[in-house]
Design a protein around this motif. Structure first.
Motif, PDB file in Angstrom:
ATOM      1  N   UNK A 194      -1.420  -8.255  35.969  1.00 27.72           N
ATOM      2  CA  UNK A 194      -2.178  -8.599  34.776  1.00 27.72           C
ATOM      3  C   UNK A 194      -1.364  -8.381  33.502  1.00 27.72           C
ATOM      4  N   UNK A 195      -0.579  -7.308  33.456  1.00 33.32           N
ATOM      5  CA  UNK A 195       0.083  -6.908  32.219  1.00 33.32           C
ATOM      6  C   UNK A 195       1.578  -7.205  32.175  1.00 33.32           C
ATOM      7  N   UNK A 196       2.149  -7.714  33.244  1.00 33.15           N
ATOM      8  CA  UNK A 196       3.611  -7.807  33.322  1.00 33.15           C
ATOM      9  C   UNK A 196       4.241  -8.724  32.274  1.00 33.15           C
ATOM     10  N   UNK A 197       3.514  -9.738  31.807  1.00 27.45           N
ATOM     11  CA  UNK A 197       4.078 -10.673  30.833  1.00 27.45           C
ATOM     12  C   UNK A 197       3.709 -10.332  29.392  1.00 27.45           C
ATOM     13  N   UNK A 198       2.995  -9.237  29.201  1.00 27.84           N
ATOM     14  CA  UNK A 198       2.599  -8.794  27.863  1.00 27.84           C
ATOM     15  C   UNK A 198       3.611  -7.747  27.398  1.00 27.84           C
ATOM     16  N   UNK A 199       4.292  -8.028  26.294  1.00 29.72           N
ATOM     17  CA  UNK A 199       5.350  -7.134  25.837  1.00 29.72           C
ATOM     18  C   UNK A 199       4.832  -5.968  25.005  1.00 29.72           C
ATOM     19  N   UNK A 200       3.547  -5.968  24.657  1.00 31.04           N
ATOM     20  CA  UNK A 200       3.016  -4.887  23.825  1.00 31.04           C
ATOM     21  C   UNK A 200       2.908  -3.568  24.590  1.00 31.04           C
ATOM     22  N   UNK A 201       2.190  -3.528  25.713  1.00 30.11           N
ATOM     23  CA  UNK A 201       2.145  -2.257  26.446  1.00 30.11           C
ATOM     24  C   UNK A 201       3.432  -2.019  27.238  1.00 30.11           C
ATOM     25  N   UNK A 202       3.903  -0.792  27.214  1.00 32.01           N
ATOM     26  CA  UNK A 202       4.989  -0.390  28.122  1.00 32.01           C
ATOM     27  C   UNK A 202       4.362  -0.258  29.505  1.00 32.01           C
ATOM     28  N   UNK A 203       5.012  -0.803  30.516  1.00 29.61           N
ATOM     29  CA  UNK A 203       4.416  -0.850  31.849  1.00 29.61           C
ATOM     30  C   UNK A 203       5.312  -0.131  32.843  1.00 29.61           C
ATOM     31  N   UNK A 204       4.753   0.856  33.537  1.00 23.68           N
ATOM     32  CA  UNK A 204       5.477   1.627  34.548  1.00 23.68           C
ATOM     33  C   UNK A 204       4.782   1.438  35.890  1.00 23.68           C
ATOM     34  N   UNK A 205       5.472   0.811  36.831  1.00 27.36           N
ATOM     35  CA  UNK A 205       4.919   0.594  38.168  1.00 27.36           C
ATOM     36  C   UNK A 205       5.493   1.644  39.113  1.00 27.36           C
ATOM     37  N   UNK A 206       4.618   2.419  39.723  1.00 27.07           N
ATOM     38  CA  UNK A 206       5.049   3.436  40.680  1.00 27.07           C
ATOM     39  C   UNK A 206       5.574   2.779  41.954  1.00 27.07           C
ATOM     40  N   UNK A 207       6.578   3.383  42.553  1.00 23.01           N
ATOM     41  CA  UNK A 207       7.123   2.856  43.798  1.00 23.01           C
ATOM     42  C   UNK A 207       6.365   3.373  45.002  1.00 23.01           C
ATOM     43  N   UNK A 208       6.641   2.791  46.172  1.00 22.77           N
ATOM     44  CA  UNK A 208       6.005   3.242  47.395  1.00 22.77           C
ATOM     45  C   UNK A 208       5.816   2.125  48.390  1.00 22.77           C
ATOM     46  N   UNK A 209       5.073   2.435  49.437  1.00 22.58           N
ATOM     47  CA  UNK A 209       4.786   1.447  50.480  1.00 22.58           C
ATOM     48  C   UNK A 209       3.648   0.549  50.021  1.00 22.58           C
ATOM     49  N   UNK A 210       3.850  -0.760  50.130  1.00 19.29           N
ATOM     50  CA  UNK A 210       2.866  -1.720  49.629  1.00 19.29           C
ATOM     51  C   UNK A 210       1.741  -1.913  50.644  1.00 19.29           C
ATOM     52  N   UNK A 211       0.498  -1.756  50.173  1.00 21.10           N
ATOM     53  CA  UNK A 211      -0.687  -2.106  50.953  1.00 21.10           C
ATOM     54  C   UNK A 211      -1.162  -3.467  50.452  1.00 21.10           C
ATOM     55  N   UNK A 212      -0.799  -4.511  51.158  1.00 20.03           N
ATOM     56  CA  UNK A 212      -1.044  -5.870  50.668  1.00 20.03           C
ATOM     57  C   UNK A 212      -2.534  -6.174  50.546  1.00 20.03           C
ATOM     58  N   UNK A 213      -3.334  -5.703  51.494  1.00 15.17           N
ATOM     59  CA  UNK A 213      -4.753  -6.035  51.490  1.00 15.17           C
ATOM     60  C   UNK A 213      -5.445  -5.525  50.238  1.00 15.17           C
ATOM     61  N   UNK A 214      -5.028  -4.331  49.778  1.00 15.75           N
ATOM     62  CA  UNK A 214      -5.698  -3.758  48.618  1.00 15.75           C
ATOM     63  C   UNK A 214      -4.789  -3.659  47.401  1.00 15.75           C
ATOM     64  N   UNK A 215      -3.648  -4.317  47.444  1.00 15.31           N
ATOM     65  CA  UNK A 215      -2.769  -4.482  46.289  1.00 15.31           C
ATOM     66  C   UNK A 215      -2.460  -3.147  45.609  1.00 15.31           C
ATOM     67  N   UNK A 216      -1.935  -2.220  46.425  1.00 19.19           N
ATOM     68  CA  UNK A 216      -1.587  -0.908  45.902  1.00 19.19           C
ATOM     69  C   UNK A 216      -0.301  -0.433  46.548  1.00 19.19           C
TER      70      UNK A 216
END
Length: 250
Positions: A126-148
């Motif tokens: 949702x926010x990746x293309x918005x340059x106003x908020x600084x965005x930090x995505x935590x790393x880890x194992x992807x749960x595709x079904x629940x997008x986490x």
């Protein structure tokens, strides 16, 4: 250790760490390899894990896809999200949990001069293309079904952070105020989030009282602010007030 307790501990370890060999399972449970094999056979026959060469991997509990959850109870989620957005001040560092209510909150944060930290892939998208908020995505194992993202890498990253506010999601809130989740593997991440925030804000629509879930995240004493709907169970809401949480109903 009782057999039933041992089985639950085994499933919890497998969900958190993935595939484990029998020798490591036996070591973790402090049992013989023969006992570990019997436990794996029992749980496999019950449909709770899958045997693989030399070990096993837990089966995730049944979970609705994120896209289905997103459109459910949308008006209530939007009302909660709007009240949550009003708490955020420019310059804040906010931590957004998984879930669809936190996604609705993220949609209200476009153009804000804040930092958003999240394990929620839908929030990131949702926010990746918005340059106003600084965005930090935590790393880890992807749960595709629940997008986490989950796992020890996610938890380790959280141990290095301290944020102004955590906006915490839940699948259910019991009458005594216990906050639950349906998926064991998400719980260690949520608990690490609790420790990484100055203020914990629980977002819970009326349908979450009592909702669903078997895995305990925290109790009412761990919540600073509860944002919920006017229709939420009055006795449960009163319990949060007695635990000194601020309750905001919308």
């Amino acid at each position: 250790m009782l057999r039933e307790n041992r089985h639950e501990q085994l499933l919890r370890v497998l969900r958190e760490e993935g595939v484990l060999p029998i020798r490591e399972i036996a070591r973790r449970l402090q049992v013989s390899e023969a006992t570990a094999r019997r436990d794996l056979t029992d749980l496999s026959e019950a449909g709770r894990l899958t045997r693989v060469y030399g070990g096993a991997v837990a089966r995730e509990p049944s979970e609705r896809p994120f896209a289905e959850e997103e459109v459910d109870d949308l008006d209530a989620k939007n009302a909660v999200a709007r009240r949550a957005a009003a708490l955020i001040e420019d310059g804040d560092v906010v931590l957004l949990d998984i879930g669809t209510t936190t996604l609705q909150l993220a949609r209200l944060l476009h153009g804000r001069k804040i930092t958003v930290v999240t394990s929620n892939l839908a929030v990131y998208e949702e926010l990746r293309d918005d340059e106003a908020p600084e965005l930090v995505l935590l790393g880890g194992r992807v749960r595709r079904n629940y997008r986490s993202v989950v796992g020890h890498m996610t938890e380790t990253a959280l141990h290095a952070l301290y944020t102004d506010r955590l906006f915490l999601g839940t699948s259910g809130v019991l009458p005594d105020g216990r906050v639950l989740d349906t998926t064991d593997v998400e719980v260690p991440v949520k608990r690490a989030m609790l420790a990484a925030a100055r203020q914990v804000v629980l977002l819970a629509t009326a349908k979450k009282f009592p909702g669903t879930g078997t895995a305990r995240i925290c109790g009412p004493d761990d919540i600073d602010v509860l944002i919920t709907n006017e229709a939420s169970d009055p006795a449960t809401v009163a319990g949060f007030r007695e635990a000194d949480a601020e309750v905001l109903q919308v």
